[in-house]
Design a protein around this motif. Structure first.
Motif, short mmCIF file in Angstrom:
data_model
loop_
_atom_site.label_atom_id
_atom_site.label_comp_id
_atom_site.label_asym_id
_atom_site.label_seq_id
_atom_site.Cartn_x
_atom_site.Cartn_y
_atom_site.Cartn_z
N PHE A 110 33.61 39.73 45.54
CA PHE A 110 33.83 38.48 45.69
C PHE A 110 32.73 37.72 46.10
O PHE A 110 33.75 36.58 46.05
CB PHE A 110 35.59 38.71 47.21
CG PHE A 110 36.52 39.72 46.07
CD1 PHE A 110 37.45 39.09 44.85
CD2 PHE A 110 36.66 40.64 47.38
CE1 PHE A 110 37.92 40.29 44.76
CE2 PHE A 110 38.68 41.27 46.85
CZ PHE A 110 38.37 41.60 46.01
N ARG B 289 40.08 40.62 41.07
CA ARG B 289 40.52 39.89 41.36
C ARG B 289 41.49 39.69 42.39
O ARG B 289 41.92 39.61 42.87
CB ARG B 289 40.45 38.59 40.52
CG ARG B 289 39.19 37.97 40.43
CD ARG B 289 38.73 36.81 39.41
NE ARG B 289 39.15 36.85 37.86
CZ ARG B 289 39.08 37.23 36.70
NH1 ARG B 289 37.65 38.11 37.40
NH2 ARG B 289 39.68 36.95 36.29
N ARG C 201 41.76 40.51 45.76
CA ARG C 201 41.38 39.55 47.14
C ARG C 201 42.03 39.50 48.09
O ARG C 201 42.10 39.57 49.21
CB ARG C 201 40.65 38.20 46.42
CG ARG C 201 40.10 37.17 47.63
CD ARG C 201 39.20 35.87 46.79
NE ARG C 201 38.32 35.48 47.64
CZ ARG C 201 38.78 34.58 48.72
NH1 ARG C 201 39.87 34.36 48.10
NH2 ARG C 201 37.09 34.59 48.81
#
Length: 167
Positions: free
Chosen positions: A34, A88, A91
């Motif tokens: 990230f 993703r 996150r």
């Protein structure tokens, strides 16, 4: 099914998710991703992780569909590890865990905080219901058996609605 993660033999989605990301090195590698890290040597230097553990974790993250392995150099072949859409999507989970950890510290003891990129103002992450915008950390929301629940899972949540404590 979205992504490659599957429930395997674990009916509980929490148990299944922890089977993929519950090992602490995994979450730290994802956190590095990230932050823009993609290469083996970057992960190793930043995390101070052994080659064997890093190799094992990167392989597991790739097999789970959280990272994609891409060649960025030939002669010799070198690869980078790039977050997939599934990766993703974790996150917010990492943000929530970091926020929980920071909430237990005096503000002066926090070594990492989440800020608005434009203003630099510290964020205060909370998890809310997408439909209503209501916070999910109170007693107003409870787990219950879903459509694919086994009789055992249904019994667990029938007991919990009846006021029995479930373990």
């Amino acid at each position: 099914m979205a992504g490659k993660i599957r429930l395997e033999d674990r009916e509980c989605p929490l148990s299944s998710a922890l089977g993929h990301v519950g090992e602490w090195w995994t979450l730290l590698i994802l956190h590095d991703c990230f932050d823009g890290y993609t290469r083996f040597d970057q992960f190793q230097a930043n995390l101070q992780i052994s080659s064997s553990i890093l190799t094992s974790r990167l392989k597991a993250l790739t097999e789970s569909g959280l990272l994609e392995r891409r060649r960025y150099q030939t002669r010799p072949d070198r690869y980078e590890y790039v977050l997939t859409e599934l990766g993703r999507s974790l996150r917010p989970v990492v943000i929530a865990l970091a926020a929980w950890g920071n909430s237990r510290l005096d503000p002066a003891q926090r070594s990492m905080i989440l800020v608005d990129r434009e203003t630099g103002v510290e964020a205060d992450p909370v998890i809310v219901d997408r439909t209503t915008g209501r916070r999910l950390d109170g007693d107003d929301f409870v787990f219950t058996a879903g459509p694919a629940a086994s009789p055992t899972m249904r019994a667990r949540y029938t007991r919990s609605r009846a006021g029995e404590r479930t373990v």
